[in-house]
Design a protein around this motif. Sequence first.
Motif, mmCIF file in Angstrom:
data_model
loop_
_atom_site.group_PDB
_atom_site.id
_atom_site.type_symbol
_atom_site.label_atom_id
_atom_site.label_comp_id
_atom_site.label_asym_id
_atom_site.label_seq_id
_atom_site.Cartn_x
_atom_site.Cartn_y
_atom_site.Cartn_z
ATOM 1 N N SER A 66 0.364 9.400 0.256
ATOM 2 C CA SER A 66 1.384 8.515 0.808
ATOM 3 C C SER A 66 0.952 7.717 2.046
ATOM 4 C CB SER A 66 2.639 9.335 1.152
ATOM 5 O OG SER A 66 2.282 10.359 2.052
ATOM 6 N N ALA A 67 -0.104 8.130 2.707
ATOM 7 C CA ALA A 67 -0.444 7.482 3.987
ATOM 8 C C ALA A 67 -0.915 6.036 3.801
ATOM 9 C CB ALA A 67 -1.543 8.280 4.674
ATOM 10 N N SER A 68 -0.758 5.254 4.848
ATOM 11 C CA SER A 68 -1.238 3.868 4.807
ATOM 12 C C SER A 68 -2.764 3.876 4.975
ATOM 13 C CB SER A 68 -0.621 3.066 5.949
ATOM 14 O OG SER A 68 -1.163 3.524 7.169
ATOM 15 N N LYS A 69 -3.354 2.724 4.719
ATOM 16 C CA LYS A 69 -4.812 2.630 4.817
ATOM 17 C C LYS A 69 -5.294 2.992 6.225
ATOM 18 C CE LYS A 69 -8.490 -0.700 4.073
ATOM 19 N NZ LYS A 69 -8.797 -2.029 3.572
ATOM 20 N N LYS A 108 -7.758 6.074 7.310
ATOM 21 C CA LYS A 108 -9.046 5.878 7.980
ATOM 22 C C LYS A 108 -9.187 6.712 9.247
ATOM 23 C CE LYS A 108 -10.404 1.552 8.274
ATOM 24 N NZ LYS A 108 -10.162 0.092 8.356
ATOM 25 N N GLU A 109 -8.051 7.225 9.701
ATOM 26 C CA GLU A 109 -8.112 8.086 10.886
ATOM 27 C C GLU A 109 -8.646 9.468 10.552
ATOM 28 O OE1 GLU A 109 -7.393 7.309 14.068
ATOM 29 O OE2 GLU A 109 -7.234 5.261 13.338
ATOM 30 N N ILE A 110 -8.668 9.788 9.283
ATOM 31 C CA ILE A 110 -9.136 11.114 8.860
ATOM 32 C C ILE A 110 -10.653 11.117 8.778
ATOM 33 C CG2 ILE A 110 -9.195 12.698 6.874
ATOM 34 C CD1 ILE A 110 -6.589 12.934 8.124
ATOM 35 N N LYS A 111 -11.238 12.172 9.276
ATOM 36 C CA LYS A 111 -12.684 12.283 9.237
ATOM 37 C C LYS A 111 -13.134 12.320 7.776
ATOM 38 C CE LYS A 111 -14.723 12.411 12.370
ATOM 39 N NZ LYS A 111 -15.362 11.209 12.921
ATOM 40 N N ARG A 163 -13.563 4.597 1.161
ATOM 41 C CA ARG A 163 -12.777 5.673 0.563
ATOM 42 C C ARG A 163 -11.286 5.397 0.677
ATOM 43 N NH1 ARG A 163 -16.649 10.075 2.338
ATOM 44 N NH2 ARG A 163 -17.814 10.466 0.442
ATOM 45 N N ALA A 164 -10.904 4.793 1.800
ATOM 46 C CA ALA A 164 -9.481 4.454 1.956
ATOM 47 C C ALA A 164 -9.069 3.488 0.851
ATOM 48 C CB ALA A 164 -9.238 3.840 3.331
ATOM 49 N N PHE A 175 -6.425 4.245 -6.438
ATOM 50 C CA PHE A 175 -5.971 5.352 -7.289
ATOM 51 C C PHE A 175 -4.448 5.421 -7.278
ATOM 52 C CE2 PHE A 175 -10.095 7.910 -6.565
ATOM 53 C CZ PHE A 175 -10.696 7.175 -7.560
ATOM 54 N N ARG A 176 -3.880 5.181 -6.105
ATOM 55 C CA ARG A 176 -2.422 5.289 -6.002
ATOM 56 C C ARG A 176 -1.729 4.188 -6.769
ATOM 57 N NH1 ARG A 176 -1.961 6.865 0.186
ATOM 58 N NH2 ARG A 176 -0.834 4.910 0.265
ATOM 59 N N GLU A 177 -2.432 3.060 -6.935
ATOM 60 C CA GLU A 177 -1.843 1.989 -7.753
ATOM 61 C C GLU A 177 -1.819 2.394 -9.217
ATOM 62 O OE1 GLU A 177 -3.617 -1.834 -7.178
ATOM 63 O OE2 GLU A 177 -3.210 -1.706 -5.034
ATOM 64 N N GLU A 178 -2.870 3.120 -9.626
ATOM 65 C CA GLU A 178 -2.946 3.533 -11.031
ATOM 66 C C GLU A 178 -1.960 4.642 -11.340
ATOM 67 O OE1 GLU A 178 -6.968 4.583 -11.975
ATOM 68 O OE2 GLU A 178 -7.702 2.638 -11.294
ATOM 69 N N SER A 179 -1.794 5.533 -10.409
ATOM 70 C CA SER A 179 -0.847 6.622 -10.619
ATOM 71 C C SER A 179 -0.247 6.960 -9.264
ATOM 72 C CB SER A 179 -1.591 7.789 -11.262
ATOM 73 O OG SER A 179 -1.495 8.945 -10.525
#
Length: 637
Positions: free
Chosen positions: A577-580, A584-587, A593-594, A600-604
């Motif tokens: 659910s997170a925004s891009k 990107k804040e995640i290590k 990858r973002a 992927f979220r667009e596909e499902s």
Amino acid sequence: MASSKINSAHGNSHKLSDLHKKVRIVGKIRGLLESEAKSTDGSSSPWISVQKSSDCVTILCKDQTSSSSKDYKLDYCYEQHQDIPEIFSREVKPLVSRIFDGFNASVIAYGARGSGKTHTIQGSCEKPGLAALAMAEILSSCEETGRVVKISCYEVYHDHVYDLLERKEQEVLVWEDRGRIQLKGLSQVHVKSISEFNRLYFNEYDQYKPSQKIVNEIVRRSHKGLIIYVFSRDKDSNISVVGKLNFVDLAGYEDTKRMSIDIPQLLEIPRINKSLYAVENVVRALNANERHVPFRDTKLTRMLQDSIGGASQALMITCLNPTFCQDSIHVISWASRSFQAANLTCQDSAKKAKSSAMIMGLSSPPASRAQSLSASMKNLGGSLYYSGGKKTTNMPHGMKERNVLPVVRPTLKSSQESTTLSTAKSMEVLTLDEERCLQSVTNTKEPFTPKQDLCTQDDVEFNRKPMTDLEGREVENSPADLERSPPISAKLREIANALKAFSTPIPLSIKTPNPDNIRNNHVCKDLIESLTPGVPVDLRVDEWESAKAGTPGETFKTHSCGLKKSLVQEYLKFLNSASKEELKEIKGIGEKRANYILEFREESPEPFKNLEDLKEIGLSSKQINGIMRQIAGQLFS
Ligand SMILES: Nc1ncnc2c1ncn2[C@@H]1O[C@H](COP(=O)(O)OP(=O)(O)OP(=O)(O)O)[C@@H](O)[C@H]1O
């Protein structure tokens, strides 16, 4: 016109209508083995016969268990006397010529055990299969044109991909980069002669045993693949392209229900069949022109995504045993369903094309069709290619690059062509890395290993540096960095707070499980109520498990397990659910990858259902564990 031939040199095998089909489905009845010839007295086997008509074949199978007969339709069927060179010149040669233009293609052998798949695809030095014949054809053409040819060989075992040409600890990672499938860690070996190829393909490939030793080698069955890459450069336009030809020798289909098999096979076969069903589903969905094609169900289908969908063409060879084989009936009935799905789609599109032509009062002349194709390409953002060292793009800002066909090659001539091309992913234009590869190979003529690491700088950083704080920032970051992104910090802090509730002396209201609920095996959602308000963490512990865990140690273990699951669920929820910017804040999650995650979220809507799914964005098991350990560790820091 639908049945007019496009390549008379190849007999009746390819027709214009075939161009609508993503996957052409042919049969091949294996030649009799010596033992079979003796037992059948040398006569052709009675259980299977072929009737050929102008646009398809009908295969009549006699089910010897039920004494019933059934017929199945396929595009074509090669009988026992028709051998590999004939299949090659009719079916594979037309695909080879497309590879030089930068398209991708696949040849997949599917069938029951012992039906001749390996013989068809691989063959031997003495009797080369389709792959070796294709390689000889490609090499002879490349000698004249200066194109560069490389190969990769892999094995897919239990949905893990292993390099067959280079021994490695790490399995091959499969991920997608703007519509291109990247196989991270799979070696590509430059091949200059057929003897080099034979050495690699028939010796090293066969002798290789992946580093992950399987306990019982005897029952080890896997899918094996060869990828031939052809790197070309158009002299006039200076456009560099790479075309891929995939050969896949699938593991044999076997029905466990009818067999008296031992325990290791009982575990092995369902897994193999599951992966075969995934290939079946993809082929059927492609031929039925379905909107959703389940490429992501297995690694193998993911690997083939850019070589059987879009503008790529694929050939499925359904290998059939010449003597009665119940498993061959399953195989051919599936193949026939896929063939018919394609035919229905073709008829449907032909009808639509006819009715729209009638509405318009005329059928489009070729020039206007080409124009509309180029218009639709413009709508898609125009061409994107790497030319003379300079990246050129007409793509409007924000347009999704993965759907853009790089160079217009209007070979598909139907009312569907713009839609077909708009989803085409196969024709690849070299990335900067590959461009350098091509130059280096062309200049030095040395065996060449391309740069395998396709991560962005962010992703590389993740591999190199230890992860630090829970908020996805390195401790040594600049003050400006430290001020970034309160939303993700807040979200993860919420999770951390919720979980901390279990490690602090805050009184928790623990309800004793209701014995009735235990009997009904209900899940108790309010077993533990966190007193931290407003934290949306569903800390489920299975009540039955909880009640079973009698000693304090067992109870602790059960609850810890529940906490672990909750933490994982929250993390996955966040990725779903997170925004891009938050991502990107995640290590470990950089720009690239973002973007994958968002795609992927667009596909499902919720692509990440368990931690294994994170491998889809290029994270290894080690990296995933590292991330989870870091998040959990932060709770106590
Ligand atoms: N066209 C043919 N003519 C004569 N013999 C053949 C032919 N095709 C296959 N064979 C022989 O049949 C046997 C089984 O063939 P192969 O190993 O190719 O089957 P397979 O489908 O790959 O088996 P598996 O599912 O176990 O991998 C081999 O001994 C092979 O040499």
